[in-house]
Design an enzyme around this catalytic site. Structure first.
Site, PDB file in Angstrom:
ATOM      1  N   GLY A  10       0.829  -1.205   0.000  1.00 35.67           N
ATOM      2  CA  GLY A  10       0.000   0.000   0.000  1.00 35.67           C
ATOM      3  C   GLY A  10       0.866   1.258   0.000  1.00 35.67           C
ATOM      4  CD  GLN A  11      -1.215   5.884  -2.733  1.00 36.42           C
ATOM      5  OE1 GLN A  11      -0.543   6.814  -3.121  1.00 36.42           O
ATOM      6  NE2 GLN A  11      -2.537   5.945  -2.624  1.00 36.42           N
ATOM      7  CB  ALA A  60      -7.874   0.131   4.512  1.00 35.28           C
ATOM      8  CE1 TYR A  61     -13.239  -4.746  -0.877  1.00 35.65           C
ATOM      9  CE2 TYR A  61     -13.612  -2.395  -1.159  1.00 35.65           C
ATOM     10  CZ  TYR A  61     -13.787  -3.693  -1.581  1.00 35.65           C
ATOM     11  OH  TYR A  61     -14.520  -3.953  -2.718  1.00 35.65           O
ATOM     12  CB  THR A 101     -11.034   8.030   4.853  1.00 35.20           C
ATOM     13  OG1 THR A 101     -11.508   8.708   3.701  1.00 35.20           O
ATOM     14  CG2 THR A 101     -12.202   7.245   5.428  1.00 35.20           C
ATOM     15  CG  ASP A 102     -11.521  12.471   2.521  1.00 35.28           C
ATOM     16  OD1 ASP A 102     -10.883  11.398   2.602  1.00 35.28           O
ATOM     17  OD2 ASP A 102     -11.890  12.951   1.438  1.00 35.28           O
ATOM     18  CE1 TYR A 125     -11.812   3.176   2.085  1.00 32.39           C
ATOM     19  CE2 TYR A 125     -12.524   5.457   1.887  1.00 32.39           C
ATOM     20  CZ  TYR A 125     -11.541   4.534   2.182  1.00 32.39           C
ATOM     21  OH  TYR A 125     -10.297   4.960   2.565  1.00 32.39           O
ATOM     22  CE  LYS A 129     -10.270   3.660   6.546  1.00 28.28           C
ATOM     23  NZ  LYS A 129      -9.049   2.830   6.799  1.00 28.28           N
TER      24      LYS A 129
HETATM   25  N1  LIG Z   1      -5.705   6.541  -0.874  1.00 27.82           N
HETATM   26  C1  LIG Z   1      -6.393   7.562  -0.411  1.00 27.82           C
HETATM   27  O1  LIG Z   1      -6.672   8.547  -1.110  1.00 27.82           O
HETATM   28  C2  LIG Z   1      -6.821   7.579   1.045  1.00 27.82           C
HETATM   29  C3  LIG Z   1      -7.569   8.673   1.489  1.00 27.82           C
HETATM   30  C4  LIG Z   1      -7.965   8.697   2.832  1.00 27.82           C
HETATM   31  C5  LIG Z   1      -7.628   7.666   3.661  1.00 27.82           C
HETATM   32  N2  LIG Z   1      -6.935   6.594   3.190  1.00 27.82           N
HETATM   33  C6  LIG Z   1      -6.615   5.511   4.116  1.00 27.82           C
HETATM   34  O2  LIG Z   1      -5.216   5.413   4.216  1.00 27.82           O
HETATM   35  C7  LIG Z   1      -4.847   4.066   4.484  1.00 27.82           C
HETATM   36  C8  LIG Z   1      -3.782   3.642   3.494  1.00 27.82           C
HETATM   37  O3  LIG Z   1      -4.285   3.834   2.183  1.00 27.82           O
HETATM   38  P1  LIG Z   1      -3.390   3.549   0.906  1.00 27.82           P
HETATM   39  O4  LIG Z   1      -3.678   4.587  -0.088  1.00 27.82           O
HETATM   40  O5  LIG Z   1      -1.993   3.249   1.336  1.00 27.82           O
HETATM   41  O6  LIG Z   1      -4.091   2.195   0.423  1.00 27.82           O
HETATM   42  P2  LIG Z   1      -3.656   1.190  -0.715  1.00 27.82           P
HETATM   43  O7  LIG Z   1      -2.477   1.717  -1.451  1.00 27.82           O
HETATM   44  O8  LIG Z   1      -4.898   0.837  -1.440  1.00 27.82           O
HETATM   45  O9  LIG Z   1      -3.177  -0.065   0.136  1.00 27.82           O
HETATM   46  C9  LIG Z   1      -4.056  -0.780   0.918  1.00 27.82           C
HETATM   47  C10 LIG Z   1      -3.344  -2.026   1.394  1.00 27.82           C
HETATM   48  O10 LIG Z   1      -4.252  -2.792   2.172  1.00 27.82           O
HETATM   49  C11 LIG Z   1      -4.018  -4.137   1.887  1.00 27.82           C
HETATM   50  N3  LIG Z   1      -5.188  -4.964   2.140  1.00 27.82           N
HETATM   51  C12 LIG Z   1      -6.393  -4.915   1.551  1.00 27.82           C
HETATM   52  N4  LIG Z   1      -7.185  -5.882   2.047  1.00 27.82           N
HETATM   53  C13 LIG Z   1      -6.450  -6.540   2.989  1.00 27.82           C
HETATM   54  C14 LIG Z   1      -6.692  -7.644   3.848  1.00 27.82           C
HETATM   55  N5  LIG Z   1      -7.864  -8.298   3.843  1.00 27.82           N
HETATM   56  N6  LIG Z   1      -5.713  -8.041   4.663  1.00 27.82           N
HETATM   57  C15 LIG Z   1      -4.521  -7.427   4.678  1.00 27.82           C
HETATM   58  N7  LIG Z   1      -4.216  -6.383   3.870  1.00 27.82           N
HETATM   59  C16 LIG Z   1      -5.176  -5.957   3.043  1.00 27.82           C
HETATM   60  C17 LIG Z   1      -3.650  -4.171   0.414  1.00 27.82           C
HETATM   61  O11 LIG Z   1      -2.925  -5.319   0.163  1.00 27.82           O
HETATM   62  P3  LIG Z   1      -2.597  -5.823  -1.335  1.00 27.82           P
HETATM   63  O12 LIG Z   1      -1.493  -4.931  -1.802  1.00 27.82           O
HETATM   64  O13 LIG Z   1      -2.194  -7.216  -1.107  1.00 27.82           O
HETATM   65  O14 LIG Z   1      -3.890  -5.683  -2.101  1.00 27.82           O
HETATM   66  C18 LIG Z   1      -2.832  -2.909   0.271  1.00 27.82           C
HETATM   67  O15 LIG Z   1      -1.473  -3.179   0.492  1.00 27.82           O
HETATM   68  C19 LIG Z   1      -6.140   3.264   4.426  1.00 27.82           C
HETATM   69  O16 LIG Z   1      -6.616   3.097   5.722  1.00 27.82           O
HETATM   70  C20 LIG Z   1      -7.089   4.156   3.663  1.00 27.82           C
HETATM   71  O17 LIG Z   1      -8.426   3.907   4.050  1.00 27.82           O
HETATM   72  C21 LIG Z   1      -6.503   6.542   1.904  1.00 27.82           C
END
Ligand SMILES: NC(=O)c1ccc[n+]([C@@H]2O[C@H](COP(=O)([O-])OP(=O)(O)OC[C@H]3O[C@@H](n4cnc5c(N)ncnc54)[C@H](OP(=O)(O)O)[C@@H]3O)[C@@H](O)[C@H]2O)c1
Length: 301
Positions: A10-11, A60-61, A101-102, A125, A129
């Site tokens: 994940g990012q 996260a999903y 998240t927002d 979603y 969250k």
């Molecule tokens: N991206 C945004 O714009 C944003 C905005 C607000 C908040 N957030 C929050 O920030 C956090 C990090 O987001 P991100 O952008 O880094 O997300 P991301 O790049 O989509 O990465 C999510 C990670 O969660 C893993 N994952 C999904 N289902 C899983 C499961 N059942 N068991 C274990 N791991 C699982 C995925 O694994 P795989 O790589 O194996 O699929 C992936 O590595 C999250 O909580 C998200 O809700 C993100």
């Protein structure tokens, strides 16, 4: 200091690894198959067995639109999975940082959202969250809910990378101009999370460090403004010019509704932790430069 982080690809997880390296912080990532958030017993066993000072739930999903069709899976991951992570941290006497998240807000407020403003998610979603926030708070008294928004990075899938890809073949891109928020570099967020974790380790009894905090890039824009800044920086690096045509949310229908106002007020993070993330534009420029000037490095990292 050693951080235990869920997710590896994940990012935010990747940003924590990179920034941890330069900050002299050890980061252990736990991902599937060792930690699958749909399997609470496995989560408990693995997190309890992994030494480290602070647990950060960055997995996260995150498929916002797909979640509308998979509400049960999204809830298992974002609600029950988050609870299992927080509870395992509590049983081993450690604080937990839950990334949120927002999208827990409905976006109708006419100012940036503060931590204690009423929530009201518009879609699956956001609801899952929010369930995660509640579950984490109940499972571990030593919790931080770090709400962020509009995350981008050199890693994985995100809006900035999508724009750069579209810009390879298009002269013009339509982008939504009536949703407002703060683009947030995962690398900047990682720096803030590391600084927060240091405080949690150093001052475990400081009650003000716990609870909800908003952590986004400084200043706000629309998606169209973000896209224009990405293309402007890319053009300075000899990419073709791309025009951004502002469109409305109604002209770009998606399965999940998005908040029109995603602006989060990050003042509490500054007051309590003394932290402010950099202005979104300068960090976005850095990310564009990095992706254009050394794209192969992103593949290796
Ligand atoms: N991206 C945004 O714009 C944003 C905005 C607000 C908040 N957030 C929050 O920030 C956090 C990090 O987001 P991100 O952008 O880094 O997300 P991301 O790049 O989509 O990465 C999510 C990670 O969660 C893993 N994952 C999904 N289902 C899983 C499961 N059942 N068991 C274990 N791991 C699982 C995925 O694994 P795989 O790589 O194996 O699929 C992936 O590595 C999250 O909580 C998200 O809700 C993100």
């Amino acid at each position: 200091m050693k951080l235990v982080v869920t997710g590896r690809h994940g990012q935010v997880a990747r940003a924590l690894v990179e920034r941890g390296r330069s900050a002299g912080v050890e980061v252990v990532c736990l991902a599937r198959p060792e930690v699958d958030l749909t399997e609470p017993d496995l989560v408990a066993r693995t997190i309890e067995a992994t030494r480290g000072d602070v647990v950060i739930n960055a997995a996260a999903y995150t498929a916002v639109d797909k979640a509308e069709a998979e509400p049960d899976l999204a809830m298992r991951v974002n609600g029950e999975g988050a609870r299992a992570v927080a509870a395992a941290a509590a049983r081993t006497g450690r604080p937990v940082v839950q990334i949120s998240t927002d999208y827990v807000f409905d976006g109708v407020l006419d100012r940036p959202y503060c931590e204690d403003d009423p929530v009201g998610p518009l879609g699956v979603y956001g609801r899952t969250k929010l369930a995660g926030e509640t579950a984490v708070a109940a499972a571990n008294a030593r919790h931080v809910i770090a709400r962020t928004a509009w995350v981008y990075s050199p890693f994985g899938h995100n809006f900035l990378k999508t724009m750069l890809r579209l810009g390879l073949t298009r002269d013009e891109v339509d982008v939504v101009a009536d949703q407002w928020g703060a683009p947030t570099s995962a690398l900047d967020l990682a720096d803030a999370l590391i600084a927060m974790a240091r405080r949690l380790v150093g001052e475990p009894d400081n009650a003000s460090l716990y609870g909800a905090f908003h952590a986004t890039g400084s200043l706000y824009t629309s998606w169209a403004g973000f896209a224009a800044a990405i293309f402007a920086q890319a053009a300075m690096l000899e990419r073709r010019p791309v025009a951004v045509t502002p469109i409305s949310t109604a002209q770009y229908p998606t399965p999940a509704a998005r908040p029109a106002n995603s602006r989060l007020d990050a003042g509490k993070l500054h007051r309590v932790y003394g932290l402010a993330l950099p202005e979104w534009r300068s960090s976005a420029h850095d990310c564009v430069k990095r992706l254009i000037l050394s794209p192969e490095a992103q593949e290796r990292s």
